[in-house]
Design an enzyme around this catalytic site. Structure first.
Site, PDB file in Angstrom:
ATOM      1  N   TRP A 136      -2.818  -5.422   5.527  1.00 39.76           N
ATOM      2  CA  TRP A 136      -2.121  -4.135   5.416  1.00 39.76           C
ATOM      3  C   TRP A 136      -1.483  -3.871   4.062  1.00 39.76           C
ATOM      4  CZ3 TRP A 136       2.725  -5.810   4.319  1.00 39.76           C
ATOM      5  CH2 TRP A 136       3.206  -6.963   4.959  1.00 39.76           C
ATOM      6  N   ASN A 137      -1.467  -4.849   3.168  1.00 36.04           N
ATOM      7  CA  ASN A 137      -0.612  -4.615   1.992  1.00 36.04           C
ATOM      8  C   ASN A 137      -1.211  -3.697   0.931  1.00 36.04           C
ATOM      9  OD1 ASN A 137      -2.219  -6.914   1.645  1.00 36.04           O
ATOM     10  ND2 ASN A 137      -0.988  -7.552  -0.097  1.00 36.04           N
ATOM     11  N   LYS A 188     -12.977  -3.825   9.484  1.00 40.96           N
ATOM     12  CA  LYS A 188     -11.868  -3.759  10.457  1.00 40.96           C
ATOM     13  C   LYS A 188     -10.584  -3.782   9.640  1.00 40.96           C
ATOM     14  CE  LYS A 188      -9.124  -5.774  12.791  1.00 40.96           C
ATOM     15  NZ  LYS A 188      -7.697  -5.357  12.622  1.00 40.96           N
ATOM     16  N   GLY A 235      -6.282 -12.013   4.148  1.00 39.85           N
ATOM     17  CA  GLY A 235      -5.164 -12.031   5.084  1.00 39.85           C
ATOM     18  C   GLY A 235      -4.440 -13.362   5.003  1.00 39.85           C
ATOM     19  N   GLU A 245      -9.660 -14.660   1.038  1.00 45.45           N
ATOM     20  CA  GLU A 245      -8.554 -14.432   0.095  1.00 45.45           C
ATOM     21  C   GLU A 245      -7.277 -14.548   0.916  1.00 45.45           C
ATOM     22  OE1 GLU A 245      -8.833 -14.208  -3.025  1.00 45.45           O
ATOM     23  OE2 GLU A 245     -10.910 -13.644  -3.354  1.00 45.45           O
ATOM     24  N   LEU A 246      -6.534 -15.621   0.728  1.00 46.49           N
ATOM     25  CA  LEU A 246      -5.430 -15.920   1.648  1.00 46.49           C
ATOM     26  C   LEU A 246      -4.076 -15.813   0.946  1.00 46.49           C
ATOM     27  CD1 LEU A 246      -7.287 -18.866   3.428  1.00 46.49           C
ATOM     28  CD2 LEU A 246      -7.338 -16.432   3.993  1.00 46.49           C
ATOM     29  N   CYS A 299       0.012 -10.899  -2.112  1.00 40.01           N
ATOM     30  CA  CYS A 299      -0.427 -12.291  -2.002  1.00 40.01           C
ATOM     31  C   CYS A 299      -0.042 -13.063  -3.268  1.00 40.01           C
ATOM     32  CB  CYS A 299      -1.918 -12.338  -1.781  1.00 40.01           C
ATOM     33  SG  CYS A 299      -2.827 -11.349  -2.971  1.00 40.01           S
ATOM     34  N   GLU A 338       5.092 -18.901   2.901  1.00 37.96           N
ATOM     35  CA  GLU A 338       4.969 -17.537   2.375  1.00 37.96           C
ATOM     36  C   GLU A 338       5.848 -16.587   3.194  1.00 37.96           C
ATOM     37  OE1 GLU A 338       1.265 -15.401   3.059  1.00 37.96           O
ATOM     38  OE2 GLU A 338       1.270 -14.749   0.974  1.00 37.96           O
TER      39      GLU A 338
HETATM   40  P1  NAD Z   1      -3.202 -11.207   8.947  1.00 33.69           P
HETATM   41  O1  NAD Z   1      -3.912 -12.479   8.709  1.00 33.69           O
HETATM   42  O2  NAD Z   1      -2.183 -11.142  10.001  1.00 33.69           O
HETATM   43  O3  NAD Z   1      -4.248 -10.045   9.289  1.00 33.69           O
HETATM   44  C1  NAD Z   1      -5.300  -9.718   8.422  1.00 33.69           C
HETATM   45  C2  NAD Z   1      -6.391  -9.017   9.211  1.00 33.69           C
HETATM   46  O4  NAD Z   1      -6.956  -9.935  10.137  1.00 33.69           O
HETATM   47  C3  NAD Z   1      -5.931  -7.810  10.036  1.00 33.69           C
HETATM   48  O5  NAD Z   1      -6.924  -6.803   9.960  1.00 33.69           O
HETATM   49  C4  NAD Z   1      -5.880  -8.380  11.444  1.00 33.69           C
HETATM   50  O6  NAD Z   1      -6.055  -7.420  12.458  1.00 33.69           O
HETATM   51  C5  NAD Z   1      -7.054  -9.336  11.419  1.00 33.69           C
HETATM   52  N1  NAD Z   1      -7.012 -10.408  12.417  1.00 33.69           N
HETATM   53  C6  NAD Z   1      -5.923 -11.020  12.935  1.00 33.69           C
HETATM   54  N2  NAD Z   1      -6.306 -11.986  13.813  1.00 33.69           N
HETATM   55  C7  NAD Z   1      -7.666 -11.975  13.834  1.00 33.69           C
HETATM   56  C8  NAD Z   1      -8.637 -12.747  14.523  1.00 33.69           C
HETATM   57  N3  NAD Z   1      -8.296 -13.717  15.365  1.00 33.69           N
HETATM   58  N4  NAD Z   1      -9.945 -12.476  14.291  1.00 33.69           N
HETATM   59  C9  NAD Z   1     -10.314 -11.502  13.430  1.00 33.69           C
HETATM   60  N5  NAD Z   1      -9.427 -10.739  12.754  1.00 33.69           N
HETATM   61  C10 NAD Z   1      -8.125 -10.970  12.948  1.00 33.69           C
HETATM   62  O7  NAD Z   1      -2.610 -10.779   7.535  1.00 33.69           O
HETATM   63  P2  NAD Z   1      -1.668  -9.536   7.196  1.00 33.69           P
HETATM   64  O8  NAD Z   1      -0.309  -9.818   7.751  1.00 33.69           O
HETATM   65  O9  NAD Z   1      -2.369  -8.257   7.553  1.00 33.69           O
HETATM   66  O10 NAD Z   1      -1.642  -9.603   5.601  1.00 33.69           O
HETATM   67  C11 NAD Z   1      -0.752 -10.394   4.885  1.00 33.69           C
HETATM   68  C12 NAD Z   1      -1.421 -11.673   4.441  1.00 33.69           C
HETATM   69  O11 NAD Z   1      -2.561 -11.377   3.644  1.00 33.69           O
HETATM   70  C13 NAD Z   1      -0.536 -12.530   3.563  1.00 33.69           C
HETATM   71  O12 NAD Z   1      -0.654 -13.887   3.936  1.00 33.69           O
HETATM   72  C14 NAD Z   1      -1.108 -12.326   2.174  1.00 33.69           C
HETATM   73  O13 NAD Z   1      -0.838 -13.341   1.268  1.00 33.69           O
HETATM   74  C15 NAD Z   1      -2.552 -12.173   2.451  1.00 33.69           C
HETATM   75  N6  NAD Z   1      -3.216 -11.467   1.356  1.00 33.69           N
HETATM   76  C16 NAD Z   1      -4.045 -12.161   0.511  1.00 33.69           C
HETATM   77  C17 NAD Z   1      -4.659 -11.508  -0.563  1.00 33.69           C
HETATM   78  C18 NAD Z   1      -5.577 -12.237  -1.511  1.00 33.69           C
HETATM   79  O14 NAD Z   1      -6.356 -11.576  -2.195  1.00 33.69           O
HETATM   80  N7  NAD Z   1      -5.541 -13.553  -1.603  1.00 33.69           N
HETATM   81  C19 NAD Z   1      -4.409 -10.161  -0.777  1.00 33.69           C
HETATM   82  C20 NAD Z   1      -3.554  -9.500   0.089  1.00 33.69           C
HETATM   83  C21 NAD Z   1      -2.976 -10.162   1.160  1.00 33.69           C
END
Ligand code: NAD
Length: 497
Positions: A156-157, A180, A233, A255-256, A289, A390
């Site tokens: 979402w960010n 998604k 995510g 990308e975590l 991130c 984090e």
């Molecule tokens: P999240 O992992 O909660 O969710 C990310 C996505 O995954 C959402 O669309 C969510 O609906 C989906 N999802 C959740 N559970 C799932 C499952 N079991 N199977 C399939 N899809 C599923 O992350 P968030 O809270 O939306 O975003 C924040 C995180 O993202 C932070 O940890 C941040 O560091 C990371 N992030 C990383 C980068 C990068 O480029 N490295 C960039 C931006 C954000």
């Protein structure tokens, strides 16, 4: 005053706007108002299946597989033009849905077009090789072919920018896609789909399903026709998706998260370093991130630097993210707001001392939104949870260090390795640090710079694979080796050729 009705969105499958199979919706909130503004379809396994089947059909039949790479590139460049035209509108939707500053989002949505121009230009420059093969009467060459249906799971960010990093190269390579977006920020992707249609991509090439991770994301990732999962995510979700992709022997890119060190040496230009540290942790309300959430300061300048930093951070203006002079906006969603507040308590219970902030924000200009005061913790040691986990919010932990070796040791002593910042005017030190820090990106005397041309990704638990830059298009391609015999006779069939 009457409350305006909620904007009702539909998903896009095979070029058609559709409701979810269940007919259900959920609300998407405006974080500045702390109130819902849109209704998003609540997708499930049936929707994931419909979307993947549409993407599979578009990959195997119809216009897309016949289209040459130059034409694919032209479609991507047209999409880039449409994004440029609509960038302000897209930015407004992002701000309404995720609360980031309009000042940042309007620049981001405009810059995002560059990924589509760059990979559009690259589409017809992917060449195979003729191998000077060691066999007689044989011609051997390679082709780079698309993988098939790519599932893209987005956080979402920065929804549209992070999507662009995946979508532009995946389409340039000739794949088809099911997206998604996050359940917290689906609206901008659904609006963006109107530009995909206007650019002229054939139906089914790009599909979007919306919904919760467990209900819509899991069946998408597990679908047997998905060839690759491109995920951005948290590391926790990333691990689950990696496990599920392993069962299907699918490719992944991840990308975590991060816990990046921003390291200030005593020879740094201190005023610039203050700005760099601020931009690393308070820009985007710390919800990036690459947030520089650990400030490592050399002991000899510790007190002087911290005083300057706190004085600067105190002036940050909070409030309506649409106002051009707001500097720190709300947190994107309520669960994240509550998570940040829990981390403030964790830090205090561990013995950290709030030098600034440390609470939710109750300033009048924050209204009923989800705001956290920009927070700076002193008295932190690197083994505390506040230094290891984090937070994804405007929360900075300060850790002093003695010399280069100690800065490297503390900098690397986390499970993540996404980014690192170094502030020094000494070139030898700058090179040494860039070599020794275990991070996918090292910034020297700058922070938070990204480009479509430069590879981005994580070491350790921060990810697998890279995004942006020419090479990463191969993450959406597979190589085929083609052998042609020009021999007049097939030799002994019982021996490996
Ligand atoms: P999240 O992992 O909660 O969710 C990310 C996505 O995954 C959402 O669309 C969510 O609906 C989906 N999802 C959740 N559970 C799932 C499952 N079991 N199977 C399939 N899809 C599923 O992350 P968030 O809270 O939306 O975003 C924040 C995180 O993202 C932070 O940890 C941040 O560091 C990371 N992030 C990383 C980068 C990068 O480029 N490295 C960039 C931006 C954000």
């Amino acid at each position: 005053m009457d409350t305006p009705p909620l904007t009702k969105y539909q998903m896009v499958i095979n070029g058609q706007p559709v409701d979810s199979a269940s007919g259900q919706h959920f609300e998407s909130d405006n974080p500045f108002l702390g109130k819902p503004w849109a209704l998003i379809p609540r997708g499930n396994a049936e929707d994931a299946n419909r979307a993947v089947e549409a993407a599979h059909k578009a990959f195997t039949a119809g216009e897309w597989p016949k289209m040459n790479a130059s034409k694919r590139g032209a479609l991507l460049r047209k999409l880039g033009d449409l994004i440029t035209d609509k960038s302000e509108f897209l930015a407004e939707i992002e701000v309404r849905d995720n609360g980031k500053l309009y000042a940042e989002m309007s620049a981001q949505t405009a810059y995002m077009a560059q990924w589509y121009y760059y990979f559009g230009g690259l589409a017809d420059k992917i060449e195979g090789a003729v191998i000077p093969i060691d066999k007689p009467d044989t011609f051997n060459f390679t082709r780079h072919e698309p993988l098939g249906v790519i599932a893209m799971i987005i956080p979402w960010n920065s929804p549209l920018l992070l999507l662009a990093w995946k979508l532009a190269p995946a389409l340039a390579a000739g794949n088809t896609v099911v997206i998604k977006p996050s359940e917290f920020t689906s609206a901008s992707t659904l609006e963006f789909m109107k530009l995909i249609e206007a650019a002229g991509f054939p139906p089914g090439v790009v599909n979007v399903i919306t919904g919760y991770g467990a209900e819509a994301g899991t069946p998408l990732v597990e679908h047997p026709r998905v060839a690759k999962v491109a995920f951005t995510g948290s590391d926790t979700t990333g691990q689950k998706i990696y496990e599920s992709a392993a069962r299907g022997l699918k490719r992944v890119s991840m990308e975590l998260g991060g816990k990046s060190p921003n390291i200030v040496f005593d020879d740094a230009h201190l005023d610039n370093a203050v700005k760099g540290v601020i931009s690393g942790i308070f820009a985007a309300t710390g919800q990036t991130c690459i947030a520089g959430s650990r400030l490592l300061v050399q002991q000899s300048i510790h007190d002087q630097f911290v005083d300057k930093l706190v004085a600067f951070a105190k002036t940050a203006k909070m409030g309506d993210p649409m106002n051009m002079d707001t500097q720190v906006g709300p947190v994107t969603n309520k669960p994240q707001f509550e998570k940040i507040l829990r981390y403030l308590d964790i830090a205090k219970n561990e013995g950290a001392k709030a030098l600034l902030g440390g609470t939710k924000a109750t300033r009048p200009e924050c209204g009923s939104g989800w705001f956290v005061e920009p927070t700076i913790f002193g008295g932190v040691s690197n083994n505390m949870r506040i230094a290891q986990e984090e937070v994804f919010g405007p929360v900075l932990s300060i850790i002093p260090f003695k010399d280069e070796d100690e800065a490297i040791a503390i900098g690397n002593d986390v499970v993540f390795g996404l980014a690192a910042g170094v502030w020094t005017q000494n070139m030898r030190r700058a090179f040494l640090m860039s070599e020794k820090l275990q991070a996918g990106t090292v910034w020297i005397n700058t922070y938070r710079a990204v480009s479509y041309m430069s590879p981005f990704g994580g070491y350790k638990r921060s990810g697998l694979g890279r995004e942006s830059g020419q090479e990463m298009i191969y993450e959406y391609l597979q190589t085929k080796s083609v052998w042609i015999s020009t021999a007049t006779e097939v030799p002994n069939p019982f021996i490996l050729r």
